[in-house]
Write a protein that holds these residues in place. Sequence first.
Motif: not given
Length: 210
Positions: A6, A34-35, A37-39, A41-42, A57, A64
Amino acid sequence: MAKGGDGGRKPEAYDDELGEAVARAQSGDEAAFSTAYQLVQPPLLRFLRGMVGEDAEDVASDAWLEIARDLSRFRGDGAGFRAWTATIARHRALDHLRRLKSRPRPAHLEHDDLVGLPGHQDTASEAFERLSTERALALIYTLPRQQAEAILLQTVIGLDGPSVARVMGKRPGAVRSAVHRGLKRLARQLSVPSSEHVTNSDSRPLGDAR
């Protein structure tokens, strides 16, 4: 070939941040979740694309939901959280494939989808130095499923060998064998002497993971 997770960072470069975010999330901090998840998920989504293609997806969403539900049960650091979430996502992907009675199918991924392998597994990234990431991924998808899965868990999720073994529910020797066979097959397809890429001791075939 582009390397990096990422934002161009390898997973281990943000494991401290991820571990802290997970700990706060377990205390009820929604922003911290949320942080995390953002780290995660990609690369997780890229891994799932390698397994279920365009359905990635939907499978990730199911994963998740389970991750959020069972977050309080997780014990470990950032690297452990990557392995834990990959395990859940893999199970949901396999459930999806069983429903479809389908094999994993290739998907169009971006040029930064592969990360450098950690530590002693750098031989896999060396095997792809002469070609684009898209072609490397296309070649991986031609491998038998367990070989492709083991290599994807290392290159996309960034897990080390023992973690890949735990995620796949296999003996470490079987995973080493799967990676060894996969890299040898890739090397043959690239017409590159396999000894250049699979000579380290951790790549010795110690079990059957076809």
